[in-house]
Design a protein around this motif. Structure first.
Motif, PDB file in Angstrom:
ATOM      1  N   GLU A  90      35.951  54.293  37.857  1.00 10.88           N
ATOM      2  CA  GLU A  90      35.987  52.954  37.279  1.00 10.88           C
ATOM      3  C   GLU A  90      34.591  52.391  37.491  1.00 10.88           C
ATOM      4  O   GLU A  90      34.079  52.401  38.612  1.00 10.88           O
ATOM      5  CB  GLU A  90      37.021  52.088  37.983  1.00 10.88           C
ATOM      6  N   ARG A  94      28.947  43.544  37.714  1.00 10.66           N
ATOM      7  CA  ARG A  94      29.125  42.177  38.217  1.00 10.66           C
ATOM      8  C   ARG A  94      27.900  41.328  37.926  1.00 10.66           C
ATOM      9  O   ARG A  94      26.772  41.780  38.144  1.00 10.66           O
ATOM     10  CB  ARG A  94      29.312  42.199  39.734  1.00 10.66           C
ATOM     11  N   GLY A  99      36.003  38.219  43.755  1.00 12.71           N
ATOM     12  CA  GLY A  99      36.909  39.299  44.147  1.00 12.71           C
ATOM     13  C   GLY A  99      36.435  40.093  45.347  1.00 12.71           C
ATOM     14  O   GLY A  99      35.972  39.532  46.339  1.00 12.71           O
ATOM     15  N   SER A 100      36.519  41.412  45.214  1.00 15.46           N
ATOM     16  CA  SER A 100      36.256  42.279  46.370  1.00 15.46           C
ATOM     17  C   SER A 100      34.807  42.186  46.840  1.00 15.46           C
ATOM     18  O   SER A 100      34.541  42.332  48.037  1.00 15.46           O
ATOM     19  CB  SER A 100      36.629  43.728  46.043  1.00 15.46           C
ATOM     20  N   ASP A 129      41.848  53.466  44.771  1.00 13.95           N
ATOM     21  CA  ASP A 129      40.558  53.459  44.068  1.00 13.95           C
ATOM     22  C   ASP A 129      39.371  53.123  44.983  1.00 13.95           C
ATOM     23  O   ASP A 129      38.746  52.060  44.859  1.00 13.95           O
ATOM     24  CB  ASP A 129      40.569  52.425  42.917  1.00 13.95           C
ATOM     25  N   ASP A 175      32.628  39.410  35.958  1.00 16.77           N
ATOM     26  CA  ASP A 175      32.537  40.857  36.212  1.00 16.77           C
ATOM     27  C   ASP A 175      33.565  41.549  35.324  1.00 16.77           C
ATOM     28  O   ASP A 175      34.397  40.885  34.694  1.00 16.77           O
ATOM     29  CB  ASP A 175      32.770  41.187  37.697  1.00 16.77           C
ATOM     30  N   LYS A 177      35.509  45.745  34.444  1.00 17.53           N
ATOM     31  CA  LYS A 177      35.638  47.175  34.733  1.00 17.53           C
ATOM     32  C   LYS A 177      35.712  47.937  33.415  1.00 17.53           C
ATOM     33  O   LYS A 177      36.418  47.495  32.505  1.00 17.53           O
ATOM     34  CB  LYS A 177      36.920  47.392  35.540  1.00 17.53           C
ATOM     35  N   SER A 201      40.937  43.338  32.511  1.00 16.51           N
ATOM     36  CA  SER A 201      39.892  44.110  33.195  1.00 16.51           C
ATOM     37  C   SER A 201      38.580  43.332  33.350  1.00 16.51           C
ATOM     38  O   SER A 201      37.586  43.897  33.789  1.00 16.51           O
ATOM     39  CB  SER A 201      39.635  45.414  32.439  1.00 16.51           C
ATOM     40  N   CYS A 202      38.590  42.058  32.958  1.00 18.37           N
ATOM     41  CA  CYS A 202      37.379  41.225  33.100  1.00 18.37           C
ATOM     42  C   CYS A 202      37.719  39.989  33.927  1.00 18.37           C
ATOM     43  O   CYS A 202      38.859  39.531  33.913  1.00 18.37           O
ATOM     44  CB  CYS A 202      36.922  40.685  31.742  1.00 18.37           C
ATOM     45  N   ARG A 203      36.716  39.409  34.580  1.00 15.70           N
ATOM     46  CA  ARG A 203      36.871  38.044  35.096  1.00 15.70           C
ATOM     47  C   ARG A 203      36.149  37.130  34.134  1.00 15.70           C
ATOM     48  O   ARG A 203      34.944  37.304  33.890  1.00 15.70           O
ATOM     49  CB  ARG A 203      36.292  37.888  36.502  1.00 15.70           C
ATOM     50  N   ARG A 219      47.161  37.723  39.600  1.00 15.68           N
ATOM     51  CA  ARG A 219      46.940  38.217  40.974  1.00 15.68           C
ATOM     52  C   ARG A 219      47.134  37.094  41.989  1.00 15.68           C
ATOM     53  O   ARG A 219      47.673  37.294  43.059  1.00 15.68           O
ATOM     54  CB  ARG A 219      45.500  38.732  41.129  1.00 15.68           C
TER      55      ARG A 219
HETATM   56  N1  UDP Z   1      39.235  45.705  37.949  1.00 13.30           N
HETATM   57  C1  UDP Z   1      40.111  46.332  37.088  1.00 13.30           C
HETATM   58  N2  UDP Z   1      40.939  47.310  37.590  1.00 13.30           N
HETATM   59  C2  UDP Z   1      40.923  47.679  38.887  1.00 13.30           C
HETATM   60  C3  UDP Z   1      40.032  47.020  39.760  1.00 13.30           C
HETATM   61  C4  UDP Z   1      39.206  46.047  39.269  1.00 13.30           C
HETATM   62  O1  UDP Z   1      40.146  46.042  35.898  1.00 13.30           O
HETATM   63  O2  UDP Z   1      41.681  48.574  39.275  1.00 13.30           O
HETATM   64  C5  UDP Z   1      38.336  44.675  37.416  1.00 13.30           C
HETATM   65  C6  UDP Z   1      38.730  43.273  37.847  1.00 13.30           C
HETATM   66  O3  UDP Z   1      39.543  42.663  36.874  1.00 13.30           O
HETATM   67  C7  UDP Z   1      37.403  42.583  37.951  1.00 13.30           C
HETATM   68  C8  UDP Z   1      36.413  43.685  38.309  1.00 13.30           C
HETATM   69  O4  UDP Z   1      37.040  44.899  37.943  1.00 13.30           O
HETATM   70  O5  UDP Z   1      37.041  42.034  36.691  1.00 13.30           O
HETATM   71  C9  UDP Z   1      36.027  43.713  39.762  1.00 13.30           C
HETATM   72  O6  UDP Z   1      37.175  43.753  40.553  1.00 13.30           O
HETATM   73  P1  UDP Z   1      37.102  43.673  42.157  1.00 13.30           P
HETATM   74  O7  UDP Z   1      36.392  44.885  42.661  1.00 13.30           O
HETATM   75  O8  UDP Z   1      36.548  42.358  42.548  1.00 13.30           O
HETATM   76  O9  UDP Z   1      38.567  43.905  42.642  1.00 13.30           O
HETATM   77  P2  UDP Z   1      39.811  42.918  42.775  1.00 13.30           P
HETATM   78  O10 UDP Z   1      39.334  41.647  43.373  1.00 13.30           O
HETATM   79  O11 UDP Z   1      40.307  42.790  41.371  1.00 13.30           O
HETATM   80  O12 UDP Z   1      40.709  43.719  43.653  1.00 13.30           O
END
Ligand code: UDP
Length: 256
Positions: A90, A94, A99-100, A129, A175, A177, A201-203, A219
């Protein structure tokens, strides 16, 4: 539909055998999942919206020369795509901390990053992941150094295109993915954008109000997920025929 061979079923989509060799049909489900399926709900109509939004984005990417697997939308929930060999990574791009990243590095959500950051995660639900580096990717043979270069250039092009597209309709691309696949054409192999690009899949934040218009609404139990996705589609100008705000009564027709 049941007569078609099902190739793969994921959390939000199903892939069926396509009408011709080298093609597949991608079906968008209404399932919303988060935290590796620990949270799961059916959000009626989400699949239809994501199909349309993703179609819009992929069509434009094809037009401006960003290679993708997308061929055309078939109906409300399905699109015809080229069969590719999915790279098990993936790719997250960003622009703003959230998020993470915000959590892991203790950066305030909303802080603009000094530059766009690209991250790779190994696609494996059992392992949640995990984030991986180029070292892991090349050592385990998931992609070559050349593939990684190609993936990074592709990711930057997608980010530039998407940032501008959303900015034009008052939305900040925080951000997102993407997934990529290898497309084989004779002796040639190209890496193309695959899967989907949607508010799943986007923020996406409203520029004026900073309101979230993406899957974080689900979420974080904020409610209004479908309305937010509908608003994204409306701003992109792709929901006109289903827009409930359109007058349904008689329409004034100019005659002269
Ligand atoms: N994301 C996604 N699928 C995943 C993990 C993340 O589409 O399995 C997207 C998520 O929507 C965000 C970006 O990737 O736009 C970054 O996600 P992050 O690593 O911050 O993880 P999260 O907070 O979603 O766990």
């Amino acid at each position: 539909m049941s007569r078609r061979r099902r190739i793969y079923e994921g959390k939000a989509k199903i892939l069926y055998e396509g009408p011709e060799p080298g093609t597949l049909v991608q079906f968008f489900k209404d399932d919303a999942t988060a935290f590796n399926k620990k949270k799961h709900e059916i959000v009626e109509g989400k699949g239809v919206l994501n199909n349309r939004i993703s179609e819009f984005i992929f069509t434009h990417m094809n037009r401006i020369g960003i290679p993708t697997h997308f061929l055309r939308r078939l109906n409300m929930r399905e699109q015809l795509i080229r069969e590719v060999e999915i790279i098990p990574l993936e790719v997250v791009i960003r622009n703003i901390a959230a998020g993470s990243l915000a959590e892991r590095l203790g950066i305030n959500e909303g802080e603009v990053l000094p530059r766009s950051i690209i991250e790779f995660y190994y696609k494996n639900d059992e392992l949640n992941d995990p984030m991986v580096s180029e070292e892991h990717i090349t050592a385990f043979g998931w992609a070559t150094p050349q593939d990684i270069d190609d993936m990074m250039s592709l990711a930057i092009r997608v980010n530039d295109f998407l940032s501008g597209l959303f900015l034009g309709v008052g939305i900040q691309l925080v951000d997102f993915k993407i997934e990529m696949g290898r497309l084989y054409e004779g002796e040639m192999m190209r890496i193309v954008v695959a899967d989907e690009i949607s508010p799943d899949s986007c923020r996406l934040w409203d520029i004026q109000t900073q309101e979230k218009m993406d899957k974080d609404r689900f979420r974080r139990d904020m409610g209004g997920m479908l309305e937010a996705y509908r608003e994204v589609a409306r701003r992109l100008g792709i929901m006109n025929e289903n827009d409930p705000k359109r007058p349904s009564g008689p329409v004034l027709v100019k005659s002269d």
